[in-house]
Write an enzyme that holds these catalytic residues in place. Structure first.
Site, PDB file in Angstrom:
ATOM      1  N   GLU A   1      -0.639  10.649  12.013  1.00 28.07           N
ATOM      2  CA  GLU A   1       0.121   9.908  11.290  1.00 28.07           C
ATOM      3  C   GLU A   1       0.561  10.350   9.978  1.00 28.07           C
ATOM      4  O   GLU A   1       1.923  10.260   9.341  1.00 28.07           O
ATOM      5  CB  GLU A   1      -0.287   8.529  10.812  1.00 28.07           C
TER       6      GLU A   1
ATOM      7  N   SER B   1      -1.762  -3.367  11.505  1.00 27.77           N
ATOM      8  CA  SER B   1      -1.979  -1.951  12.180  1.00 27.77           C
ATOM      9  C   SER B   1      -1.667  -1.913  13.567  1.00 27.77           C
ATOM     10  O   SER B   1      -2.586  -1.343  14.423  1.00 27.77           O
ATOM     11  CB  SER B   1      -3.453  -1.580  12.044  1.00 27.77           C
ATOM     12  N   SER B   2      -0.641  -2.364  14.142  1.00 30.59           N
ATOM     13  CA  SER B   2      -0.062  -2.024  15.520  1.00 30.59           C
ATOM     14  C   SER B   2       0.031  -0.590  15.803  1.00 30.59           C
ATOM     15  O   SER B   2       0.050   0.014  16.872  1.00 30.59           O
ATOM     16  CB  SER B   2       1.340  -2.684  15.839  1.00 30.59           C
TER      17      SER B   2
ATOM     18  N   GLY C   1       4.719  -4.399  12.817  1.00 31.66           N
ATOM     19  CA  GLY C   1       5.060  -4.158  11.467  1.00 31.66           C
ATOM     20  C   GLY C   1       4.781  -5.280  10.653  1.00 31.66           C
ATOM     21  O   GLY C   1       5.189  -5.473   9.676  1.00 31.66           O
ATOM     22  N   ALA C   2       3.753  -6.059  11.228  1.00 30.38           N
ATOM     23  CA  ALA C   2       3.197  -6.870  10.208  1.00 30.38           C
ATOM     24  C   ALA C   2       2.051  -6.839   9.475  1.00 30.38           C
ATOM     25  O   ALA C   2       1.304  -7.711   8.748  1.00 30.38           O
ATOM     26  CB  ALA C   2       2.991  -8.420  11.036  1.00 30.38           C
TER      27      ALA C   2
ATOM     28  N   ASP D   1      -7.627   2.032   9.391  1.00 33.94           N
ATOM     29  CA  ASP D   1      -6.983   1.275  10.446  1.00 33.94           C
ATOM     30  C   ASP D   1      -7.570   2.125  11.748  1.00 33.94           C
ATOM     31  O   ASP D   1      -7.851   1.537  12.831  1.00 33.94           O
ATOM     32  CB  ASP D   1      -5.544   1.391  10.517  1.00 33.94           C
TER      33      ASP D   1
ATOM     34  N   GLU E   1      -8.584  -2.801  -0.374  1.00 35.75           N
ATOM     35  CA  GLU E   1      -7.195  -2.478  -0.288  1.00 35.75           C
ATOM     36  C   GLU E   1      -6.953  -1.253  -0.948  1.00 35.75           C
ATOM     37  O   GLU E   1      -7.116  -1.077  -2.345  1.00 35.75           O
ATOM     38  CB  GLU E   1      -6.513  -3.730  -0.260  1.00 35.75           C
TER      39      GLU E   1
ATOM     40  N   ASP F   1      -9.108   3.319   0.740  1.00 32.35           N
ATOM     41  CA  ASP F   1      -9.779   4.364   1.618  1.00 32.35           C
ATOM     42  C   ASP F   1      -9.036   5.823   1.423  1.00 32.35           C
ATOM     43  O   ASP F   1      -9.894   6.691   1.407  1.00 32.35           O
ATOM     44  CB  ASP F   1      -9.163   3.871   3.032  1.00 32.35           C
TER      45      ASP F   1
ATOM     46  N   TYR G   1       4.224   3.492  -0.366  1.00 36.14           N
ATOM     47  CA  TYR G   1       2.761   3.678  -0.098  1.00 36.14           C
ATOM     48  C   TYR G   1       2.667   5.113  -0.379  1.00 36.14           C
ATOM     49  O   TYR G   1       1.455   5.117  -1.288  1.00 36.14           O
ATOM     50  CB  TYR G   1       2.810   3.538   1.299  1.00 36.14           C
TER      51      TYR G   1
HETATM   52  C1  GLA Z   1      -2.458   0.736   5.434  1.00 37.02           C
HETATM   53  C2  GLA Z   1      -2.829   2.215   5.703  1.00 37.02           C
HETATM   54  C3  GLA Z   1      -4.325   2.312   5.216  1.00 37.02           C
HETATM   55  C4  GLA Z   1      -5.034   1.538   3.888  1.00 37.02           C
HETATM   56  C5  GLA Z   1      -4.148   0.284   3.741  1.00 37.02           C
HETATM   57  C6  GLA Z   1      -4.245  -0.242   2.501  1.00 37.02           C
HETATM   58  O1  GLA Z   1      -2.874  -0.020   6.454  1.00 37.02           O
HETATM   59  O2  GLA Z   1      -2.763   2.640   6.906  1.00 37.02           O
HETATM   60  O3  GLA Z   1      -4.932   3.427   5.359  1.00 37.02           O
HETATM   61  O4  GLA Z   1      -4.561   2.410   2.737  1.00 37.02           O
HETATM   62  O5  GLA Z   1      -2.676   0.365   4.118  1.00 37.02           O
HETATM   63  O6  GLA Z   1      -5.522  -0.747   2.329  1.00 37.02           O
END
Ligand code: GLA
Length: 383
Positions: free
Chosen positions: A163, A129-130, A125-126, A175, A37, A40, A224
Site C-alpha cells: 500500500e 479497511s476494505s 471506502g467507509a 489495518d 487513531e 500507528d 493523510y
Molecule cells: C488508516 C490507516 C491506518 C491508520 C488509520 C488512522 O486506516 O490505514 O494505518 O493510520 O488510518 O489511525
C-alpha cells in the site's frame, strides 16, 4: 463465521468466470479501531478489533505465471503476469492485489499463477479497511496456493509495503496487522514499534456499534500523507525517531517552539498514545465508563487538534452521547468521512439505532448505516 451468502456468491462467481475445477476459499476481515487513531505511523499504540465483515477470495492455482482477479463488487476482471507486475490506473482495486503480489515476490516467495474471484461485505471506502482486507486476503491466498506458511506479522508488513509503495498511501501497520491477527471476541492492543501485541477480551454485555456516516473519504490520501509528514516534522523537532518517544511532560515543555498547527498534530498523537494505554487498562479492569470517556476525549482531539473529523461524524458522536447506556463514541479510522464507533451496553444498542435514525437525517441531510459488530478472527482458509 462469514455470512454464508457471501461464501456462496464468491463460489458462484468463481464457477462462472473460471470453470474447470473447485477453488479454495480464503478470507480476511475488515476492522474497527476502538481507540489509538493516527498513532500507528508514529510508532505508537492502537486497539483495533477485526469485524465480522470480510473479503472472500475463491482461488485456484495455475501452472503458468498469469494471475486473473475478478471482483464481484465491481463486476470487473483484471489480469497480470507475476514476472511483470505494474499498477493499472484503470482498475484501481486491482492494485492492492498487484502490489501484494509484487512485494511478496520481491521478498523471495515463489508464487504460482492463480485465478481468483473476490467478494466482500466490508463497505468500500467507509473507513473499515476494505483495502487492507483485500491485500491480506489476496496475499494469503497466493501464499497458501504456493504451499507456503507465513507469520501474520510478515504478511501484514508485506501488505503495508504494497500500500505504501505501490498504491502510494503511506498508511501505518494497524489495518493489515489486525486483518492478519484478529481474534474472536477480543480486541488487540498493538505496539506499532515492536509489533508486540496482546489480546484483551471484550465484555459480553457490551456491543460494538459502527455507524457509517455515508460520507466517503474519497481522494483524501493526500491529506493523510500530509498529516503524517507533520508528525514526522514534530518528531524531528523533539529530536526523537517518532512521536511515540515524546511523553506529555516533554511535550508541554518544548511544544511552544513548534508552529501552531504542528503543535496541535503532535499534541493529538502524544495524548492519544496515553489514552490508548489507559483504555486498554480500563478494558482489562471492566471499567467501561472510563473506556467510554477516553473514546470521547479521543474524538475531541481528532476533531480539534488533528482536524480529521467532519460535521457528520461530530453529529453522530453527539447523538450517541445523548443515549443512556452508551459508554463512549468516536470517529474511527483515518477520518475525513467514514464511520463512528460506539461502545454501548448491549441492551442500549436498539435505542442508539433509533436515536440515529431519528436525528441524523435532519442534522446532516444523509442516512447512516449501522453495523453491530462481533470481533472475529484474522485471515484464514475456510475448509
Ligand atoms: C488508516 C490507516 C491506518 C491508520 C488509520 C488512522 O486506516 O490505514 O494505518 O493510520 O488510518 O489511525
Amino acid at each position: 463465521m462469514p455470512d454464508p451468502s457471501l461464501l456462496e456468491r464468491a463460489l458462484a462467481a468463481f464457477a462462472r468466470r473460471f470453470p474447470g475445477g473447485p477453488p479454495r476459499l480464503f478470507r480476511a476481515p475488515g476492522r474497527v479501531n476502538l481507540i489509538g487513531e493516527h498513532t500507528d505511523y508514529n510508532d505508537g499504540f492502537v486497539l483495533p478489533v477485526a469485524i465480522d465483515r470480510q473479503v472472500m477470495v475463491a482461488a485456484r492455482r495455475r501452472e503458468d505465471r498469469r494471475v486473473r482477479l475478478y471482483a464481484l463488487s465491481f463486476d470487473q476482471e483484471t489480469e497480470f503476469n507475476l514476472d511483470a507486475i505494474a499498477p493499472d490506473a484503470a482498475v484501481p482495486w486491482s492494485n492492492y492485489g498487484r502490489g501484494v503480489g509484487l512485494v511478496l515476490r520481491q521478498e523471495g516467495y515463489r508464487l504460482p499463477g492463480m485465478d481468483a474471484a473476490i467478494a466482500g461485505d466490508v463497505p468500500i471506502g467507509a473507513g473499515l479497511s476494505s483495502s487492507a482486507a483485500l491485500e491480506v486476503a489476496v496475499g494469503y491466498a497466493m501464499l497458501r496456493l504456493a504451499g507456503l506458511e507465513v507469520e501474520g506479522t510478515a504478511l501484514a508488513k508485506a501488505a503495508q509495503r504494497a500500500e505504501n509503495e505501490f498504491v502510494g498511501m503511506r498508511c501505518g501497520i494497524m489495518d493489515q496487522l489486525i486483518a492478519c491477527l484478529g481474534q474472536a471476541e477480543h480486541a488487540l492492543l498493538i505496539d506499532c514499534r515492536s509489533l508486540g501485541h496482546r489480546t484483551l477480551p471484550l465484555p459480553a454485555d457490551a456491543a460494538i456499534v459502527v455507524v457509517d456516516s455515508g460520507v466517503r473519504r474519497g481522494l483524501k490520501d493526500s491529506e493523510y500523507n500530509s498529516r503524517r509528514a507533520e508528525c514526522e516534522a514534530a518528531a524531528r523537532h523533539f529530536g526523537v525517531p517518532a512521536l511515540r518517544d515524546v511523553d506529555e511532560a516533554t511535550f508541554r515543555s518544548r511544544a511552544p517552539e513548534l508552529p501552531e498547527s504542528t503543535r496541535r498534530r503532535a499534541r493529538h498523537v502524544v495524548t492519544e498514545n496515553a489514552r490508548t494505554l489507559a483504555a486498554a487498562l480500563a478494558l482489562e479492569t471492566s471499567s467501561l465508563h472510563t473506556f467510554g470517556r477516553l473514546m470521547y476525549a479521543s474524538h475531541a482531539s481528532l476533531r480539534d487538534d488533528f482536524e480529521v473529523s467532519t460535521p457528520e461524524l461530530n453529529a453522530l458522536v453527539e447523538i450517541a452521547a445523548g443515549v443512556p447506556g452508551v459508554y463512549g463514541a468516536r470517529l474511527t479510522g483515518a477520518g475525513f468521512g467514514g464511520c463512528v464507533v460506539a461502545l454501548a451496553q448491549r441492551v442500549a444498542a436498539p435505542a442508539l439505532v433509533a436515536a440515529i435514525e431519528a436525528q441524523y437525517p435532519a442534522r446532516s441531510g444523509r442516512r447512516a448505516t449501522v453495523y453491530i459488530c462481533r470481533a472475529s478472527t484474522g485471515t484464514s482458509e475456510i475448509t
